[in-house]
Design an enzyme around this catalytic site. Structure first.
Site, PDB file in Angstrom:
ATOM      1  N   SER A 165      33.424  41.328  48.683  1.00  0.00           N
ATOM      2  CA  SER A 165      33.878  41.828  47.389  1.00  0.00           C
ATOM      3  C   SER A 165      32.883  41.435  46.293  1.00  0.00           C
ATOM      4  O   SER A 165      32.487  40.274  46.184  1.00  0.00           O
ATOM      5  CB  SER A 165      35.257  41.229  47.095  1.00  0.00           C
ATOM      6  OG  SER A 165      35.669  41.706  45.852  1.00  0.00           O
ATOM      7  N   GLY A 166      32.481  42.421  45.538  1.00  0.00           N
ATOM      8  CA  GLY A 166      31.550  42.154  44.433  1.00  0.00           C
ATOM      9  C   GLY A 166      30.089  42.224  44.843  1.00  0.00           C
ATOM     10  O   GLY A 166      29.199  41.938  44.046  1.00  0.00           O
ATOM     11  N   THR A 170      30.547  49.601  45.962  1.00  0.00           N
ATOM     12  CA  THR A 170      30.970  50.771  45.200  1.00  0.00           C
ATOM     13  C   THR A 170      29.809  51.291  44.347  1.00  0.00           C
ATOM     14  O   THR A 170      29.587  52.500  44.244  1.00  0.00           O
ATOM     15  CB  THR A 170      32.179  50.408  44.327  1.00  0.00           C
ATOM     16  OG1 THR A 170      33.175  49.882  45.186  1.00  0.00           O
ATOM     17  CG2 THR A 170      32.718  51.603  43.591  1.00  0.00           C
ATOM     18  N   ASN A 215      35.521  40.083  41.522  1.00  0.00           N
ATOM     19  CA  ASN A 215      34.878  41.300  41.007  1.00  0.00           C
ATOM     20  C   ASN A 215      35.787  41.930  39.961  1.00  0.00           C
ATOM     21  O   ASN A 215      36.973  42.132  40.209  1.00  0.00           O
ATOM     22  CB  ASN A 215      34.642  42.266  42.195  1.00  0.00           C
ATOM     23  CG  ASN A 215      33.936  43.526  41.773  1.00  0.00           C
ATOM     24  OD1 ASN A 215      33.623  43.718  40.593  1.00  0.00           O
ATOM     25  ND2 ASN A 215      33.679  44.391  42.737  1.00  0.00           N
ATOM     26  N   SER A 218      37.054  45.498  41.421  1.00  0.00           N
ATOM     27  CA  SER A 218      37.123  45.411  42.879  1.00  0.00           C
ATOM     28  C   SER A 218      37.928  46.574  43.460  1.00  0.00           C
ATOM     29  O   SER A 218      39.026  46.888  42.987  1.00  0.00           O
ATOM     30  CB  SER A 218      37.775  44.081  43.251  1.00  0.00           C
ATOM     31  OG  SER A 218      37.829  43.968  44.638  1.00  0.00           O
ATOM     32  N   SER A 219      37.354  47.206  44.460  1.00  0.00           N
ATOM     33  CA  SER A 219      38.080  48.308  45.110  1.00  0.00           C
ATOM     34  C   SER A 219      39.167  47.689  45.973  1.00  0.00           C
ATOM     35  O   SER A 219      38.877  46.858  46.824  1.00  0.00           O
ATOM     36  CB  SER A 219      37.149  49.110  46.010  1.00  0.00           C
ATOM     37  OG  SER A 219      35.926  49.329  45.364  1.00  0.00           O
ATOM     38  N   GLY A 442      34.424  44.438  52.679  1.00  0.00           N
ATOM     39  CA  GLY A 442      33.684  43.595  53.615  1.00  0.00           C
ATOM     40  C   GLY A 442      34.537  42.444  54.072  1.00  0.00           C
ATOM     41  O   GLY A 442      35.677  42.262  53.634  1.00  0.00           O
ATOM     42  N   GLU A 444      36.300  39.159  54.399  1.00  0.00           N
ATOM     43  CA  GLU A 444      36.826  38.365  53.288  1.00  0.00           C
ATOM     44  C   GLU A 444      37.353  37.034  53.781  1.00  0.00           C
ATOM     45  O   GLU A 444      38.094  36.982  54.762  1.00  0.00           O
ATOM     46  CB  GLU A 444      37.977  39.120  52.611  1.00  0.00           C
ATOM     47  CG  GLU A 444      37.585  39.732  51.284  1.00  0.00           C
ATOM     48  CD  GLU A 444      38.721  40.511  50.636  1.00  0.00           C
ATOM     49  OE1 GLU A 444      38.406  41.358  49.799  1.00  0.00           O
ATOM     50  OE2 GLU A 444      39.906  40.267  50.956  1.00  0.00           O
TER      51      GLU A 444
END
Ligand SMILES: Nc1ncnc2c1ncn2[C@@H]1O[C@H](COP(=O)(O)OP(=O)(O)OP(=O)(O)O)[C@@H](O)[C@H]1O
Ligand SMILES: [Mg+2]
Length: 1082
Positions: A165-166, A170, A215, A218-219, A442, A444
């Site tokens: 994440s981050g 994206t 993030n 974050s998605s 990804g 985590e």
């Protein structure tokens, strides 16, 4: 060749080398001197001509670029097993803002946390159509190559973007999408598709992204987007699949996190009217679903602006006013639902503490408030044929409320994705190829990992498995195909973990499902027990109970730990059952079906609850969707983007080595590199290898006529390759170490320059020769033309001359005739030339009578006039130049002339002797004489010799003319005075003597007789006399003798003759004899 094999081969196939270009003649298209520089244009031209197969990539670009910053392609890292070397390279490049690095065709991207100027149109243009390794690594290079490979090979591709994440997944997917939007050909119609595709992003991000601790954007869902291209490469449509939205966020956020962006955007940015209509206040703090994280305002997020973007994006993707009204009605209803609170009644059952919130929910969803309230506080139990209502406890009611909120939001999100898909759909049935973009969460690892992390990490296991399968198999197939013994690659096969999670009946998901579906009191802990029971011996599964002493310390009782390929993750079982069940009570579903909101109607279809089968659990749904995704991906060719987070603080320029090392590990990058190298750093088809390096060996240069493999063998022997450095396959040479290749490449670089210089020299010579020849031809041409011009001029001149001469001759012949056309020019010429000559030959003096040019006949008359004019002019000039004195002198001369011209011999010589006023000045005249004659005014005096009339004795006397008389003076004595009246005349001879005889009237008794005088200034004296006495007509020139009177009645003679010597004497005849000198010309 299988799809998977193609993946690996792509990295080692043909790309045009400089020599290829030279040999194929394409180098000529470049500027001379550019020699071996492969320009983008040349490559494009080659591509158009089909000379270079797209997507067939090579290492040479990376070879050449290795001396820049670090190594651009990890495949060429000599220490490819060293994680430290790997990190060093990443760090070195990152410090220079080079965030991209390749492992073959895999792109590693390190989040710079700052805007880099590498995503502009110029960069896009640069990468457009250029081979993968020709330019520094870039997300555009990957996007472009995927696109062109798709076009030429007409097959499907996907780009898998992963990372924690981050890390920038994206952002990467957006960059790719933007690249296609700019680089793909388009039409007005397709522009709409393109815009919709681009605009689907902000909408999905608003509904599916949220601020997390890691993030700010974050998605919270996985996204797979297919971009469909037609055969021309136009982007004609798209399709999105979403995975596992983190619905729990709707009702709960950890500290420092937010709910999905759309809630804040609506509250902060929504227009007054809209908010009033939705019953919302412009204050996020008023909504319990938005306040739990205690950070509704974030500096990096501008909800108001984002609201505008989303509204605009919605209109682009074809949402009308009704759609948006209903959609935001639902979002608002979720917020209102969050504000529905319950109190416990006396029995502990839930009762609504206020129904203000619920009213709005009921209004916005179009459900009767009463029905809604009942559904939230009672559970309907179907007992045989009747339904019984059982009241909820407060906890139950809250659970039901949250479940409803999650369900509404989750289903609306799915509806939104479907709706976007409708707008992106291409209804044309023609064949299309696709590039899929997978922006998936990804791996985590949190402090506490729950069901979501379990699913996410499982997803990453699946993708890793897919990757290993695709790459390794392809690699192995190539070895087999080439007949080279497979050198086992050290890599972690994560099938065992995948099986641990997903295996039917035995996997964790199965156990979880079983526990969820089991009647009785299933709980998270019973689930853990079941796991321990079933997985007890599994090497990748540990729980507190199963662990050894040491490990146990790190585990809580409610935890289980999986040893993922990327590392260990400890999961807390709390919530697994609930989250997996994701239960929504049936009566709530039924209520929702009654909704008047069309979106809700679609989300809760009437037939949903009909089936008696239990709905699939979340984990199973996810497992199945992943299975489908794997199938989708397996049918496509993969491209990978691995995103790395440079640090946890979102800080630009900071490279946290520990963090990156961790990611490198769990993203399996070392694994990937190992597999990519699979024992050999480089492989190449014999023909291609030979073509590139043949210049390095005399035996293979310039042509190798035999089998390419033999040529390569000769070549590498010549280069001194050791046996362990390479292997000869069926069609390819395999080189084990990158350094071997570098050495070869270095040698080639040097050789290439030499060759280039030679080729350049030849080419320059050729050009110069051509240029010289051209110039020579041009010079000859110019010469010829010039000569022609000259010759024509000469011819014309001659023709003209002939004409002129002819005319001249004719004119000459007819020169005496009257003026005609034939002779007019000639005559004019004659006239002109005569006048010209005359001009230069005019007589200079009046006396010059000879100089005047004889005129041609036509000019006779003119000439005469001119001559007279000229004479007159000279005379005039002369006369004008005369002084008064000179004039008087000349007038006297005129008188002399009248008297003597042509008569007396001595006259001509006298002409030039000028007359003077007097020959004796008054001082020389005796005073007495002067006194006597002064009153008569003396006009002229001259010394003379007087001859006596009788004896002819000569005596010196002064002859003086006055106004009235002539005086003969001797000193003071006036010897004789002759009145002019008495002066009868004067006689002179015609000879050259100076004798004059003054005849005096004898009748005057006072007079003595004639005077015989000799005067040196004879003419002067006589002229003066003639003028004073007015005796011009009385002065006679006599031939022969002159008589004179001695006195009255007595005469004698003077005889004149000429002789040698002038003499005056008395002759024997008694005459005076005068011998005059002979004067030559008369
Ligand atoms: N290439 C880049 N250039 C500049 N900044 C970037 C780049 N990639 C990412 N970032 C920064 O990092 C932030 C996070 O990136 P992004 O949202 O793409 O991460 P992600 O991998 O999608 O995370 P998640 O899994 O949480 O969705 C971005 O908002 C941006 O500020
Ligand atoms: Mg993201």
């Amino acid at each position: 060749m299988g799809v998977k094999q193609a993946v690996l081969c792509r990295a080692v196939e043909f790309r045009p080398s400089a020599l290829d270009l030279l040999e194929s003649g394409y180098i000529h298209r470049g500027e001379p001197g550019q020699g071996l520089k492969i320009t983008r244009e040349i490559v494009l031209q080659l591509r158009q001509k089909g000379k270079v197969k797209l997507g067939q990539l090579d290492l040479e670009g990376a070879l050449i670029a290795r001396d820049r910053v670090g190594i651009q392609d990890f495949v060429l890292l000599d220490a490819h097993n060293s994680e430290t070397a790997f990190l060093d390279n990443l760090k070195k490049r990152f410090s220079e803002d080079l965030i991209y690095t390749y492992i073959g065709t895999l792109l590693i991207s390190v989040n710079p946390y700052k805007e880099l100027d590498i995503y502009n149109k110029k960069q896009m243009d640069l990468y457009m159509g250029v081979n993968f390794f020709e330019l520094p690594p870039h997300i555009y290079a990957l996007a472009d190559n995927a696109y062109h490979t798709m076009l030429t090979e007409a097959n499907n591709h996907f780009i898998l973007i992963s990372g924690e994440s981050g890390a920038g997944k994206t952002e990467a997917s957006k960059k790719i999408l933007q690249y296609y939007a700019v680089s793909c050909p388009s039409t007005a119609l397709l522009d709409t598709v393109r815009d919709r595709m681009l605009m689907s992003n902000p909408v999905l991000e608003a509904f599916g992204n949220a601020k997390t601790m890691k993030n700010d954007n974050s998605s919270r869902f996985g996204k797979y987007m297919d971009i469909q291209f037609d055969s021309q490469g136009d982007a004609v449509g798209g399709h999105i699949l979403s995975y596992l939205l983190e619905k729990s966020r709707v009702v709960h956020q950890n500290h420092g996190e937010r709910n999905f962006h759309i809630f804040y955007q609506l509250v902060e940015g929504g227009e007054e009217d809209l908010l009033r209509h939705l019953g919302l206040e412009k204050d996020t703090k008023r909504y319990s679903y938005l306040v739990q994280g205690q950070c509704s305002n974030v500096s990096s997020i501008n909800d108001k602006n984002d609201w505008k973007t989303v509204k605009n994006a919605l209109s682009v993707i074809d949402f009308d006013a009704n759609d948006t009204e209903h959609l935001f009605g639902i979002i608002a209803s979720v917020l209102h639902l969050g504000n529905v609170h319950f109190d416990g009644d006396t029995k502990g059952y839930a009762v609504l503490n206020s129904n203000a919130g619920l009213r709005w929910v009921s209004k916005l969803l179009g459900v009767h408030v009463q029905v809604l309230q009942e559904a939230l506080t009672y559970r309907k139990i179907e007992a045989k044929s009747e339904e019984v209502l059982s009241p909820f406890t407060v906890d139950h009611a809250v659970y039901a409320r949250d479940a409803l909120a999650k369900a509404i939001y989750g289903r609306t999100f799915t509806w939104l994705v479907n709706r976007i898909n409708e707008s992106l759909e291409n209804k044309d049935s023609s064949r299309k190829t696709v590039i899929g973009l997978l922006d998936i969460y990804g791996f985590e690892v949190f402090f506490v990992n729950s069901f979501e992390q379990f699913c996410i990490n499982y997803c990453n296991e699946k993708l890793q498995q897919l990757f290993i399968e695709l790459t390794l198999k392809a690699e192995q197939e190539e070895y087999e195909g080439e007949g080279i013994g497979w050198e086992p690659v050290q890599f972690f096969n994560n099938k065992i973990i995948c099986d641990l999670v997903e295996e039917k009946h035995r996997g964790i998901i199965s156990v979880l499902d079983e526990e969820c579906l089991r009647p009785g009191d299933a709980s998270d802990l019973t689930f853990l027990e079941k796991l321990e029971e079933k997985m007890g011996n599994h090497p990748h599964f540990v729980t507190h109970k199963l662990a050894d002493k040491k490990t146990r310390k790190t585990l809580e009782r409610g935890d289980f730990r999986l040893l993922h390929y990327a590392g260990e993750v400890t999961y807390c079982v709390v919530g697994f059952i609930d989250k997996n069940n994701d239960l929504l009570y049936k009566n709530i579903k039924d209520v929702m079906r009654l909704s008047k909101n069309p979106i809700i109607q679609e989300c809760f279809p009437a037939n949903e609850g009909d089936s008696k089968r239990r709905p699939e659990t979340v984990a199973t749904q996810f497992k199945n969707s992943l299975l489908r995704l794997t199938e989708i991906l397996m049918a496509k060719e993969p491209w990978y983007v691995r995103c790395l987070k440079s640090n946890d603080n979102k800080q630009p320029g900071k490279f946290d080595e520990v963090l990156v090392r961790h990611q490198v590990k769990y993203l399996g990058l070392m694994e990937h590199l190992r597999v990519r190298r699979a024992g050999f750093a480089y492989r190449r088809r014999y023909e291609v290898f030979l073509k590139r390096y043949k210049a390095l060996c005399p035996a293979t240069w310039p042509h190798w006529r035999g089998v390419p493999a033999d040529g390569v063998e000769k070549l590498v022997k010549h280069l001194g390759y050791q046996p362990d450095e390479y292997k000869m396959g069926r069609t390819k040479i395999f080189i084990r170490y990158a350094r071997t290749l570098f050495a070869t490449e270095d040698a080639f670089e040097i050789c290439k320059h030499e060759l280039a210089t030679r080729i350049q020299a030849k080419y320059k010579g050729y050009r110069a020769k051509g240029e010289f020849r051209k110039q020579k031809e041009a010079a000859t041409k110019i010469e010829t033309c010039w000569r022609g011009v000259q010759a024509r001029k000469e011819r014309d001149r001659r023709a003209w001359a002939v004409k002129v001469i002819k005319k001249f001759i004719k004119g000459y012949i007819t020169r005496r005739e009257a003026k005609t056309t034939d002779n007019s020019e000639y005559l004019a010429f004659v006239r002109q030339s005569y006048l010209n000559r005359l001009k230069n030959n005019l007589p200079k003096t009046v006396l010059d009578k000879t100089t005047w040019l004889t005129p041609p006949p036509v000019m006779t008359e003119t000439s005469e006039i001119l001559r007279q004019l000229h004479t007159r002019m000279m005379v005039r000039k002369y006369v004008r130049g005369l002084t008064a004195q000179r004039k008087a002198q000349l007038q006297q001369k005129v008188v002399t002339s009248a008297m003597f011209k042509g008569k007396k011999d001595s006259y001509p010589p006298s002409i030039s002797v000028p007359f003077v006023d007097t020959r004796i000045s008054e001082q020389d005249i005796n005073m007495r004489v002067l006194q006597t004659i002064r009153q008569e005014r003396i006009k002229y005096s001259v010394p003379v010799v007087k001859y006596d009339r009788n004896g002819f004795k000569s005596r010196q006397r002064q002859l003086i003319f006055t106004q009235a008389a002539v005086y003969m003076v001797e000193e003071a004595k006036i010897k004789q005075r002759v009145d002019y009246v008495s002066l009868k005349g004067v006689s002179v001879s015609n000879l050259g003597d100076s004798i004059m005889i003054l005849h005096v009237a004898c009748d005057d008794p006072k007079q003595k007789g004639d005077l015989i005088l000799e005067c040196d200034h004879l003419f002067e004296a006589l002229t003066k006399l003639a003028m004073v006495a007015k005796k011009q007509n009385n002065i006679k020139v006599v031939q022969g003798s002159i008589k004179f009177e001695i006195h009255a009645g007595k005469e004698n003679c003077v005889d004149f003759s000429t002789g040698q010597e002038p003499m005056v004497y008395k002759g024997k005849n008694g005459h005076l004899m005068v011998v005059a000198p002979r004067i030559k010309s008369r």
